[in-house]
Design a protein around this motif. Structure first.
Motif, mmCIF file in Angstrom:
data_model
loop_
_atom_site.group_PDB
_atom_site.id
_atom_site.type_symbol
_atom_site.label_atom_id
_atom_site.label_comp_id
_atom_site.label_asym_id
_atom_site.label_seq_id
_atom_site.Cartn_x
_atom_site.Cartn_y
_atom_site.Cartn_z
ATOM 1 N N LEU A 122 2.314 1.740 -3.421
ATOM 2 C CA LEU A 122 1.252 2.138 -4.352
ATOM 3 C C LEU A 122 0.897 3.606 -4.177
ATOM 4 O O LEU A 122 0.783 4.357 -5.154
ATOM 5 N N ILE A 123 0.719 4.023 -2.926
ATOM 6 C CA ILE A 123 0.343 5.417 -2.672
ATOM 7 C C ILE A 123 1.416 6.343 -3.214
ATOM 8 O O ILE A 123 1.144 7.300 -3.941
ATOM 9 N N LEU A 148 -8.656 6.891 -5.415
ATOM 10 C CA LEU A 148 -7.766 5.755 -5.176
ATOM 11 C C LEU A 148 -6.789 6.071 -4.060
ATOM 12 O O LEU A 148 -6.557 5.257 -3.158
ATOM 13 N N LEU A 149 -6.224 7.280 -4.129
ATOM 14 C CA LEU A 149 -5.269 7.670 -3.092
ATOM 15 C C LEU A 149 -5.938 7.675 -1.730
ATOM 16 O O LEU A 149 -5.374 7.181 -0.750
ATOM 17 N N LEU A 189 -6.551 4.117 -0.586
ATOM 18 C CA LEU A 189 -5.313 3.457 -0.170
ATOM 19 C C LEU A 189 -4.847 3.980 1.187
ATOM 20 O O LEU A 189 -4.405 3.217 2.044
ATOM 21 N N LEU A 190 -4.964 5.291 1.372
ATOM 22 C CA LEU A 190 -4.569 5.866 2.658
ATOM 23 C C LEU A 190 -5.445 5.299 3.775
ATOM 24 O O LEU A 190 -4.949 4.932 4.852
ATOM 25 N N VAL A 208 0.833 -1.203 0.000
ATOM 26 C CA VAL A 208 0.000 0.000 0.000
ATOM 27 C C VAL A 208 0.872 1.259 0.000
ATOM 28 O O VAL A 208 0.606 2.220 -0.737
ATOM 29 N N LEU A 209 1.930 1.236 0.796
ATOM 30 C CA LEU A 209 2.824 2.401 0.846
ATOM 31 C C LEU A 209 3.405 2.708 -0.522
ATOM 32 O O LEU A 209 3.381 3.851 -0.992
ATOM 33 N N ILE A 216 -6.938 2.441 3.799
ATOM 34 C CA ILE A 216 -6.539 1.046 4.043
ATOM 35 C C ILE A 216 -5.257 1.010 4.870
ATOM 36 O O ILE A 216 -5.125 0.233 5.821
ATOM 37 N N LEU A 217 -4.320 1.888 4.515
ATOM 38 C CA LEU A 217 -3.040 1.908 5.223
ATOM 39 C C LEU A 217 -3.245 2.166 6.708
ATOM 40 O O LEU A 217 -2.718 1.445 7.563
#
Lengths: 522, 498
Positions: free
Chosen positions: A427-428, B9-10, B13-14, A424-425, B16-17
């Motif tokens: 990807l971001i 998406l960003l 994802l954040l 995830v890191l 999820i992180l």
């Protein structure tokens, strides 16, 4: 610049969330150093060997640990016991993680300094705070939120943020043409971690050329302008920093011992997991040749099978191609950086050319060095970030290199829980880098990837199936036992191709640089 | 549009992180046998549902001891547990082996359980949040701003991914219902609300607004097919219920037993220390000592219904979507403050709707978010979630303050009001910080071991009462013409002073 502070605060929260995550043996290494520096007298620092993780960083870092240990006492005094090997109470973890998070402030400060001074808005009407478009904010985010740094420092555990902060300070001073300060900070940095010796040639050449000599209007050197006073000033600063650092050990007559700790040549050519460099390609060529030779029965190949399948063996014997002694790697490294250093000497084009030389020095040592760690790729990616908001070509190259480089860090975190975080890191970060750099260089999202050529895009997208194979396909196909090393090998070879491409292209781009018309108008 | 996709998406994802980072921590009851905590409850339900026939799930039998984390959530939770149990059995049968798996704990099992929550979150909660705010022709960051402020709400993350529960599913269903009703699709709205209700009975907190809003729509004078609409909605609700409860309807006793399990009046007035009125009153005098349990239940019921009436009747006579959303907040807050057997986690039910106003009422959203997360502090401390609590809260404050003008009021006429607002807020924050510090570091007086938890509850309760008043005022001040969904209207960028 308010945005940068906000981003920094946000990313600090993320770092705090990573406190309970997996940590490598480096965590114990640094705990042991805390104990050594706190409990033992200075004369024993570089002799202590109860733990296998002996002190092998230069003296300033030891003093840094010494200072930390004074605070560590208030968290949990037991972590400062030299005999307490592999001690990791909750307080110890909290303290060590917090120490990384807090010392990262040096990095954040340095980044902020650089971004506010040397990145300018393209247009007047731009929104000051736009995280996706404003070049100085984008550059700041790319540095502060660099996912490689997060992975290596805040999960794997190291103090690279702090050290890169010192480097950024030095580079910022170089941009400001405050050469003495730049040299001072670089000397301090060298005495904290000697891996930065790799980029010292760029400093040496540039300082000598641009501080001690002057140029003609056309950028040629004026030999007669040599200023011995400046050379002496520079030398004094550097020598006194080294004196403060190594002086006590010279006085104690321990210099050979300290040096032998700093430069252990007992290790093999490649790290357990091959860093994606030239030697990874060399190794795979050797393997390929061995297989072909065995098929054709040309040679009686008597390689040790364990070496090929273990994947964790330090020494690597080549079976067909000649084995590489350390001196060859040294020669290759020197040869690889010679052209750019000569170029820097003959026609320096302002601090940006210094930065390029610095990056190429880091590249050269990464490509050809002895026992290179995969983490060293950050030594290239971070300085390279400083170029990306200026030129489209550099941005393109950065996108390829950062994606591949960060992906090559994946084997560092092999635990299933942390795998989600690393994916995830990266990807971001990658998504953000592509979008923001696309915005800055006026390049909309396109198929397959913005800013890149077809070949580059296909190469980068190839990482996806590779990772799917490594993390899902490989265990499912039951290859875990037979070909245990395969994912690591595939990763390093695949990434080595990309890194090599970036190195060559960056070299080419550097030689394409046009001379500056007004050296002052940076 | 491309920008919206990339930004979304960003944001996802954040989100999820942050969730996955929180899930690195301990879960409730980790290593604390013999009863453990919610994590073990969920695992036990997987064990029960996977191994036993449906009729036995809610019944005390030789194979199902209800005293040990008996199933007390509605059927959808049970089905969800069954699916998870099925997958768990495929991976490792020891995880859900009948009886022998009690208190099972291992790193790989923890990983599996964490994955199930993350999957539920991504499947049920994320999509509805994005659907809610995705609209063409908005300002550049409108979608991501709205979504990030809902998705990063610390309370939900900490409870689901830290403490361990599946609130994201029922809350996701409720948001789906709100979304559908906002689009004028009342039937779908009621289907989703019934699903939410059948995942977690606590969703009853939202029942009044749904009921009165839909009824109000049908009763409007200009609507000629009102009765038909009402019948349609009624049939839909009953049918959805019937489908959810199908396996239990064959036998009247089984169905009654499920109902009995869902509403355990035999338990106390409130669980642990809750920031509601009854718990706060207990500081002054103990109701439990004066009234019998039946009387307590009656008292709770009467006060809850009474307090819900103003908001509900207002909605009934002047149904508008905006009022509906305010009423959802008001009624759920009333339920939280006055009803029987309230858990501290139930504040999430109100908070998720408040979050929908993150851009329209940034100040109140931020304040509510901080206080509602803080109100669960004793629970979070028990689970060892102090650092995630601080980190996610600060992260939320940072994002909130940088995306929305928290302290800006419509015009300069409000200057004194703004000063007062700021002062109150900072005083309140001072209270939050000092109470957090006290709870962590200070030793409570020996005679009052619950001193700090009670202090936290009373402090939070007073805030919730204030919020209740404020959101009532908002609801009653709604203009009748305002029927559009305001959370969708682009928010005019107020240039921040640099």
């Amino acid at each position: 610049m308010a945005t940068l502070w906000i981003v920094a605060a946000g990313v600090t929260c993320l770092k705090a969330l990573l406190i309970p995550s997996y940590k490598s043996t480096d965590f114990e290494v640094h705990r042991n150093w805390l104990a050594i520096t706190n409990k033992l007298p200075v004369k024993k620092w570089y002799y202590e060997n109860r733990s296998e993780w002996t002190l092998d960083y230069p003296p300033f870092f030891a003093w840094f640990e010494f200072a930390l240990s004074k605070i560590a006492y208030y968290f949990d005094p037991k972590m400062l016991n030299v005999k307490n090997l592999s001690y990791a109470s909750d307080e110890t973890i909290l303290f060590q993680r917090l120490s990384v998070i807090v010392t990262d402030l040096v990095f954040i400060y340095a980044v902020k300094e650089f971004c506010s001074k040397f990145v300018k808005l393209r247009r007047r009407d731009e929104d000051d705070d736009d995280v996706m478009e404003n070049p100085s904010v984008v550059l700041g985010v790319l540095l502060i939120c660099n996912c490689g740094l997060l992975i290596v420092d805040h999960i794997h555990f190291q103090y690279n943020g702090f050290l890169f902060g010192l480097m950024m300070l030095s580079v910022t001073h170089m941009y400001e043409e405050k050469y003495i300060r730049s040299a001072f900070w670089f000397a301090v940095l060298l005495n904290c971690k000697h891996i930065y010796l790799y980029i010292a040639p760029a400093y040496f050449v540039y300082l000598l050329r641009c501080y001690c000599f002057q140029s003609t209007a056309a950028g040629r050197i004026r030999w007669l302008s040599f200023s011995p006073l400046r050379l002496i000033a520079l030398g004094l600063v550097v020598i006194s920093v080294f004196g403060i650092s190594f002086g006590p050990f010279i006085y104690l007559n321990q210099l050979p011992q300290v040096v032998s700790r700093l430069f252990p040549f007992k290790r093999g050519l490649c790290h357990a997991y091959w860093a994606p460099n030239f030697w990874a390609l060399y190794n795979i060529a050797d393997k390929g040749a061995a297989i072909v030779a065995r098929k054709l029965e040309l040679v009686n190949v008597t390689t040790n099978k364990a070496v090929m399948t273990g994947g964790l063996v330090q020494e690597f014997e080549h079976s067909i191609l000649p084995s590489i002694p350390p001196i060859v790697t040294l020669a290759a490294t020197v040869l690889s950086i010679l052209p750019v250093l000569l170029n820097l000497w003959w026609s320096p084009k302002g601090p940006r050319s210094f930065l390029r030389a610095l990056i190429l020095c880091a590249f050269g040592s990464f490509m050809f060095g002895w026992h290179v760690h995969e983490k060293a790729i950050l030594l290239i990616i971070l300085p390279m970030s400083l170029l990306v908001v200026e030129k489209k070509k550099d941005a393109q190259l950065f996108l390829v290199l950062s994606t591949v480089g960060h992906y090559s860090l994946f084997p560092l975190l092999y635990t299933p829980t942390e795998s989600v975080i690393k994916v995830v890191l990266v990807l971001i970060f990658t998504l953000y880098a592509f979008t923001s750099l696309g915005n800055i260089h006026r390049f909309p999202w396109s198929i397959p990837l913005p800013l890149l050529s077809k070949l580059e895009s296909v190469y980068l997208l190839g990482i996806l199936p590779l990772e799917v194979f490594n993390s899902i396909g490989h265990p499912l196909l039951g290859l875990s036992h037979k070909l245990h090393f395969l994912p690591l090998m595939l990763t390093s070879v695949y990434c080595a191709l990309g890194v090599t491409y970036c190195w060559l292209k960056f070299y080419w781009l550097t030689f394409q640089e046009k001379p500056l018309v007004h050296p002052k108008s940076l | 549009m491309q920008h919206q996709v990339v930004q979304s998406l960003l944001v996802a994802l954040l989100a999820i992180l942050v969730r996955w980072c929180v899930s690195l921590c301990k879960y409730s009851g980790a290593g604390k046998g013999p009863m453990f905590g919610d994590y073990e409850a969920q695992r036990h339900w997987m064990e029960i549902t996977y191994n036993l026939p449906v009729q036995e799930w809610y019944n005390q039998t030789a194979r199902n001891d209800l005293q040990y984390w008996g199933l007390d959530y509605p059927p959808l939770t049970a089905y969800h547990s069954w699916i998870c149990g099925y997958i768990a059995n495929m991976i490792n049968p020891n995880w859900v082996a009948l009886k022998t798996s009690r208190g099972f704990e291992s790193p790989s099992h923890k990983l599996f359980m964490r994955y199930t929550v993350l999957a539920a979150d991504i499947l049920f909660f994320f999509p509805v949040v994005f659907l809610m705010f995705m609209k063409n022709g908005q300002t550049k960051y409108a979608v991501s701003k709205n979504c990030i402020l809902v998705l990063l709400y610390p309370g939900l993350i900490l409870i689901d991914h830290g403490h361990f529960q599946y609130n994201c599913i029922s809350l996701g269903f409720v948001l789906f219902a709100v979304l559908m009703i906002g689009k004028g699709r009342e039937l779908w709205g009621s289907v989703f609300f019934v699903l939410a209700l059948n995942y977690k009975q606590m969703e009853l907190y939202h029942a009044f607004p749904f009921f009165f809003y839909l009824l109000g729509l049908c009763l409007r004078k200009q609507d000629q097919n009102g009765l038909l609409r009402l019948i349609k909605i009624g049939v839909t609700v009953l049918a959805t219920f019937a489908v959810c409860w199908a396996p239990f309807l064959s036998n009247q006793d089984t169905a009654l037993q499920v109902l009995h399990r869902l509403f355990p009046f035999s338990r106390g007035l409130y669980e642990d220390k809750v920031a509601n009125v009854w718990c706060s009153l207990s500081v002054v005098f103990k109701l439990k000592t004066i009234l019998t349990r039946d009387h307590l239940v009656l008292l709770c019921l009467a006060s809850t219904v009474l307090m819900c009436l103003p908001s509900s009747l207002n909605l009934l006579f002047k149904p508008s979507f905006l009022r509906f959303k305010y009423s959802l907040i008001n009624c759920s807050l009333v339920f939280f403050l006055f009803s029987f057997q309230v858990h501290e986690k139930s504040i999430l039910i109100a908070a998720v709707i408040v979050n929908l106003f993150s851009v329209r009422l940034p100040f109140w959203n931020l304040w509510f978010t901080i206080i509602s997360t803080f109100s669960m502090l004793p629970l979070l401390l028990k689970d060892g979630l102090l650092i995630p609590y601080i980190a996610t809260t600060i992260l939320y404050i940072i994002i909130c303050r940088s995306t929305t003008p928290v302290f800006v009021l419509p015009s300069d006429d409000y200057k004194p009001q703004r000063r007062l607002q700021k002062l109150t807020f900072y005083l309140s924050m001072f209270g939050v910080i000092s109470l957090t510090a006290l709870s962590v570091f200070a030793v409570p007086p020996p005679k009052l071991p619950d001193f700090f938890p009670v202090l936290v509850s009373v402090f939070s309760c007073s805030h919730f009462l204030l919020f209740l008043v404020y959101f009532h005022i908002r609801q009653f001040q709604c203009k009748d013409a305002e029927t559009v969904d305001v959370s969708h209207t682009p928010y005019t960028q107020l240039k921040k002073k640099q």
